[in-house]
Scaffold this active site. Sequence first.
Site, PDB file in Angstrom:
ATOM      1  N   LYS A 144       0.841  -1.209   0.000  1.00 25.63           N
ATOM      2  CA  LYS A 144       0.000   0.000   0.000  1.00 25.63           C
ATOM      3  C   LYS A 144       0.870   1.250   0.000  1.00 25.63           C
ATOM      4  CE  LYS A 144      -3.602   2.482   2.540  1.00 25.63           C
ATOM      5  NZ  LYS A 144      -4.693   2.398   3.531  1.00 25.63           N
ATOM      6  N   HIS A 287      -6.747 -31.713 -33.103  1.00 26.14           N
ATOM      7  CA  HIS A 287      -7.873 -30.836 -32.771  1.00 26.14           C
ATOM      8  C   HIS A 287      -8.671 -31.378 -31.576  1.00 26.14           C
ATOM      9  CE1 HIS A 287      -6.945 -28.426 -36.224  1.00 26.14           C
ATOM     10  NE2 HIS A 287      -7.075 -29.446 -37.032  1.00 26.14           N
TER      11      HIS A 287
END
Length: 556
Positions: A144, A287
């Site tokens: 912070k 695929h």
Amino acid sequence: MSKTALDRVAIRRALISVYDKTGLEELAAGLHEAGVQLVSTGSTAQRIAAAGIPVTEVEQVTGSPEMLDGRVKTLHPRIHGGILADRRVGKHMDTLASMDIDPIDLVVVNLYPFVQTVASGAAQDDVVEQIDIGGPAMVRSAAKNHAAVSIVVDPSFYGQVIDAAKAGGFDLKTRQRLAAKAYAHTAAYDTAVASWTASQFLDEDEQGQVQWPAYAGVALEREAVLRYGENPHQQAALYTDAAAPAGIAQAKQLHGKPMSYNNYVDADAALRAAFDFSEPAVAVIKHANPCGVAVATPGAADPIADAHAKAHATDPVSAFGGVIAANRTVTKAMADTVKGIFTEVVIAPDFEDEAVQILSAKKNIRLLTLPEGYRRAANEFRQISGGMLIQASDTIAADGDDTANWTLAAGSAADEQTLADLAFAWRAVRAAKSNAILVAKDGAAVGIGMGQVNRVDSCKLAVERANTLGVSVESGADAAGGAENVDGAESKNRTRGAVAASDAFFPFADGLQILIDAGVKAVVQPGGSVRDEEVIAAANEAGITMYFTGARHFFH
């Protein structure tokens, strides 16, 4: 209110409190050499002092000893005031001065091993003790106040910390990046804690079990930015989940171009197929669907090479440009067959040195080894618009997956070889997208119909592929040599005398009739259709064997 940012902030005082003490002595020595005063806690302070480096213990700063078996150490205004005071606000600095609190410029923290403790199977009380309180508080406080404070949570960054200390501190941009990494670190930690506590303490059923907790979270860390996604216009990246079992995302690449998005999808599908078998097995995927699955012939001289030859022979045309997964070490013999086939990826638990040398001659093929302890996660996630679906992973674990629990619905009981082929087909069909039909013979798929919107079309496709695209395998691994040159080679009637598996029931007899007409001698399917009697009658009339499993393996 806008405040003028501080650019470079000198590191004069550092707070170090780490569970993972990798590189700790080197960090402490480097900071001391740069003139940084060190403040530390418990065992971290002891390690620093043992290395002959001056260090002030936290309790000397707070005036309060560590208490409650270390549960309370740094939760004190003299610590968090020093971290959180905004150097740009005069009254903050006046408060520090009035309370004789020295600012802290650098915080180095890593947290208790909560995820590892859960993974070890530890008891609840032991897991709870690994819920870090002071560590995340220090990390969040420092992050912070990144306008002045640097927060470091990664031991691999220690070298840059030492360099920065000697060069007058980190600049603002670096402190901002460190803060972002720190918040990601605590977010992942809190997600793990929240997920575990939800699973342990929320929503018990009448048996006291928690099936689906009220909260589920996933913490992901970016591992790599990919060239693109499924298509070139889509951006993509690979993220890893530290709380999940290691899998394709943690695989080690030995050779070849970087993995693509589609490579990862196909390789994961290939692993799912190959690792459904305890015998040496190989799956060839294109695929996300199998174009070949096989297990080794009992007694084969080189089982994994034999399994690959059989899997490739399923459909050599579709295998062109495919992905291969093996559930055993890739041998020289297997590599000799793969080298003649255009292949995108080969993934296996390991590779013989000679196999790596042979396959590395192909510059583009990707060779990957699995992380130790590879297994599928217990649950699987699928994103949908606005949320996520979570389900228990589909494994070969249902009662109906055991042949001993099958019900003979039509014909005579299968002989040993036929039953073995049915069991193989039932496991292998799970890898194909629904609707799925898999025709098999001698421990190998010979025709696969998948992804169709009706089961009749899947049956037609399986038969057509079996009798037009495949080749017969008669000599083990040698049969795969040069298979890349097979161009629609016909192998008529591979379905005759074969068996078939259906991932879900036949809603009508028409799909089954296609298999019967192609010469299939035995079929395994879940059963449970309102027209089961019609399907059974067709099987009896044709004189084929049919088993019901009572289990289903849809794969969408």
